[in-house]
Design a protein around this motif. Structure first.
Motif, mmCIF file in Angstrom:
data_model
loop_
_atom_site.group_PDB
_atom_site.id
_atom_site.type_symbol
_atom_site.label_atom_id
_atom_site.label_comp_id
_atom_site.label_asym_id
_atom_site.label_seq_id
_atom_site.Cartn_x
_atom_site.Cartn_y
_atom_site.Cartn_z
ATOM 1 N N PHE A 1 -4.516 11.805 2.232
ATOM 2 C CA PHE A 1 -3.247 12.127 2.887
ATOM 3 C C PHE A 1 -2.516 13.275 2.194
ATOM 4 N N ALA A 2 -3.280 14.142 1.547
ATOM 5 C CA ALA A 2 -2.670 15.278 0.852
ATOM 6 C C ALA A 2 -1.993 16.248 1.818
ATOM 7 N N ASP A 3 -2.341 16.170 3.094
ATOM 8 C CA ASP A 3 -1.735 17.079 4.074
ATOM 9 C C ASP A 3 -0.280 16.720 4.379
ATOM 10 N N VAL A 4 0.131 15.479 4.081
ATOM 11 C CA VAL A 4 1.505 15.061 4.385
ATOM 12 C C VAL A 4 2.282 14.566 3.165
ATOM 13 N N TYR A 5 1.608 14.220 2.094
ATOM 14 C CA TYR A 5 2.280 13.660 0.921
ATOM 15 C C TYR A 5 3.077 14.738 0.197
ATOM 16 N N ALA A 6 4.368 14.460 -0.059
ATOM 17 C CA ALA A 6 5.217 15.411 -0.777
ATOM 18 C C ALA A 6 5.499 14.920 -2.190
ATOM 19 N N THR A 7 6.161 13.777 -2.296
ATOM 20 C CA THR A 7 6.469 13.211 -3.603
ATOM 21 C C THR A 7 6.906 11.769 -3.417
ATOM 22 N N GLN A 8 7.180 11.081 -4.509
ATOM 23 C CA GLN A 8 7.687 9.716 -4.443
ATOM 24 C C GLN A 8 8.586 9.444 -5.637
ATOM 25 N N ILE A 9 9.512 8.520 -5.452
ATOM 26 C CA ILE A 9 10.441 8.143 -6.520
ATOM 27 C C ILE A 9 10.331 6.636 -6.706
ATOM 28 N N VAL A 10 9.896 6.230 -7.872
ATOM 29 C CA VAL A 10 9.731 4.803 -8.162
ATOM 30 C C VAL A 10 11.086 4.205 -8.542
ATOM 31 N N ASP A 11 11.332 3.001 -8.048
ATOM 32 C CA ASP A 11 12.593 2.282 -8.314
ATOM 33 C C ASP A 11 13.800 3.036 -7.777
ATOM 34 N N HIS A 12 13.723 3.387 -6.520
ATOM 35 C CA HIS A 12 14.855 4.034 -5.832
ATOM 36 C C HIS A 12 15.116 3.306 -4.517
ATOM 37 N N PRO A 13 15.827 2.154 -4.585
ATOM 38 C CA PRO A 13 16.376 1.477 -5.771
ATOM 39 C C PRO A 13 15.319 0.631 -6.468
ATOM 40 N N ALA A 14 15.750 -0.131 -7.463
ATOM 41 C CA ALA A 14 14.812 -0.906 -8.284
ATOM 42 C C ALA A 14 13.909 -1.787 -7.424
ATOM 43 N N GLY A 15 12.620 -1.719 -7.723
ATOM 44 C CA GLY A 15 11.646 -2.529 -7.000
ATOM 45 C C GLY A 15 11.115 -1.882 -5.739
ATOM 46 N N ARG A 16 11.639 -0.705 -5.380
ATOM 47 C CA ARG A 16 11.199 -0.029 -4.167
ATOM 48 C C ARG A 16 10.684 1.366 -4.509
ATOM 49 N N VAL A 17 9.968 1.958 -3.561
ATOM 50 C CA VAL A 17 9.437 3.310 -3.750
ATOM 51 C C VAL A 17 9.895 4.193 -2.600
ATOM 52 N N ALA A 18 10.590 5.277 -2.921
ATOM 53 C CA ALA A 18 10.973 6.264 -1.913
ATOM 54 C C ALA A 18 9.809 7.233 -1.763
ATOM 55 N N LEU A 19 9.176 7.188 -0.603
ATOM 56 C CA LEU A 19 8.005 8.025 -0.342
ATOM 57 C C LEU A 19 8.398 9.158 0.595
ATOM 58 N N CYS A 20 8.203 10.376 0.147
ATOM 59 C CA CYS A 20 8.557 11.559 0.941
ATOM 60 C C CYS A 20 7.293 12.176 1.529
ATOM 61 N N VAL A 21 7.298 12.318 2.849
ATOM 62 C CA VAL A 21 6.132 12.851 3.560
ATOM 63 C C VAL A 21 6.613 13.859 4.607
ATOM 64 N N THR A 22 5.680 14.644 5.114
ATOM 65 C CA THR A 22 6.050 15.638 6.126
ATOM 66 C C THR A 22 5.967 15.078 7.532
ATOM 67 N N ASP A 23 5.417 13.884 7.690
ATOM 68 C CA ASP A 23 5.310 13.252 9.006
ATOM 69 C C ASP A 23 5.381 11.744 8.817
ATOM 70 N N LEU A 24 6.329 11.091 9.478
ATOM 71 C CA LEU A 24 6.534 9.665 9.277
ATOM 72 C C LEU A 24 5.379 8.820 9.795
ATOM 73 N N ALA A 25 4.782 9.231 10.909
ATOM 74 C CA ALA A 25 3.661 8.464 11.455
ATOM 75 C C ALA A 25 2.492 8.460 10.478
ATOM 76 N N ARG A 26 2.171 9.629 9.943
ATOM 77 C CA ARG A 26 1.099 9.710 8.951
ATOM 78 C C ARG A 26 1.519 9.007 7.654
ATOM 79 N N GLY A 27 2.810 9.043 7.366
ATOM 80 C CA GLY A 27 3.298 8.355 6.182
ATOM 81 C C GLY A 27 3.072 6.857 6.262
ATOM 82 N N ARG A 28 3.275 6.279 7.440
ATOM 83 C CA ARG A 28 3.012 4.846 7.623
ATOM 84 C C ARG A 28 1.543 4.545 7.381
ATOM 85 N N LEU A 29 0.681 5.429 7.893
ATOM 86 C CA LEU A 29 -0.757 5.236 7.685
ATOM 87 C C LEU A 29 -1.117 5.350 6.210
ATOM 88 N N LEU A 30 -0.419 6.238 5.500
ATOM 89 C CA LEU A 30 -0.656 6.387 4.064
ATOM 90 C C LEU A 30 -0.358 5.078 3.335
#
Length: 249
Positions: free
Chosen positions: A118-147
């Motif tokens: 999924f390198a075509d859509v993956y941008a970055t991620q923030i661990v514990d934003h907030p605590a216990g969760r991961v903020a995943l940044c992608v260029t397409d939400l549909a592909r992000g769900r598949l990721l």
């Protein structure tokens, strides 16, 4: 071309040919019908929506077990964390601050997919934003769900419900390729560092004069092919030097 996304949507389109009063009544009826029919279901699939509009899940109602959660609020732009702002560690292990185990496990699983299939859509991620969760940044939400689904498939212990999806304009791969074009660029000001900026731009550090130069910024953005470059003041990396340390006899 009108895409058929539901009976309420067709009413709104057809109302354009009627009188103003009739059109208003049709729009109100369409909105009520959309809510009653469960418009959140359409948002889950992203049907008829572009990447910037498609939601991952209802941000108000709690996500179902195993579901990928939406980012909080209406703004789904990738969060920007101020590195100088004080951060309270979410968990402490043997006296040392560390990421929550649940967030870290999901992050590792996501990273394996983000730098792979999924390198075509993956941008970055923030661990514990907030605590216990991961903020995943992608260029397409549909592909992000598949990721996230692929990450859970690769590691069933990684909880996909802990992921919040956000949108970035550029993938990590795209920004890295753009940054590499600046490595050997001959410029008036030195380039101290090059990095990606939460999927929005290439980040460059330089001298105070370089950070204030519009000409320098324009040169960098021309080299990246039009991808934005954020230029800030930085410091040149220094190599620590000292006497050779030897083991005691």
């Amino acid at each position: 071309m009108v895409r058929r996304t539901g009976r309420g949507h067709l009413r709104v389109v057809q109302a354009k040919t009627k009188t103003k009063a009739s059109a208003r009544a049709q729009v109100r009826g369409a909105a009520a019908a959309a809510v009653a029919a469960g418009m959140a279901v359409a948002l889950l699939t992203g049907c008829g929506k572009g990447p910037a509009e498609a939601a991952v899940a209802d941000p108000v109602a709690p996500a179902a077990p195993g579901a990928v959660a939406a980012s909080p609020g209406a703004d789904r732009t990738c969060p920007v964390i101020d590195p100088t702002a004080p951060q309270s560690p979410p968990v402490v292990i043997d006296g040392s601050p560390a990421n929550t185990p649940e967030g870290e496990r999901l992050s590792q699983a996501i990273g394996a997919q983000g730098y792979g299939a999924f390198a075509d859509v993956y941008a970055t991620q923030i661990v514990d934003h907030p605590a216990g969760r991961v903020a995943l940044c992608v260029t397409d939400l549909a592909r992000g769900r598949l990721l996230v689904e692929a990450a859970h498939a690769a590691d069933p212990e990684a909880d996909p419900a802990r992921a919040d999806l956000y949108l970035s304009k550029y993938s990590h791969r795209t920004l890295r390729a753009a940054g590499e074009k600046l490595n050997d660029l001959k410029t008036k000001f030195p380039i101290y560092s090059i990095s990606g900026s939460h999927g929005a731009a290439v980040e460059v550090t330089t001298t105070e004069e370089g950070a204030a130069s519009a000409e320098f910024k324009a040169q960098l953005e021309k080299a990246t092919g039009g991808i934005p470059v954020a230029v800030t003041k930085g410091e040149q990396a220094t190599t620590l030097e000292g006497p050779m340390m030897t083991a005691a006899p």
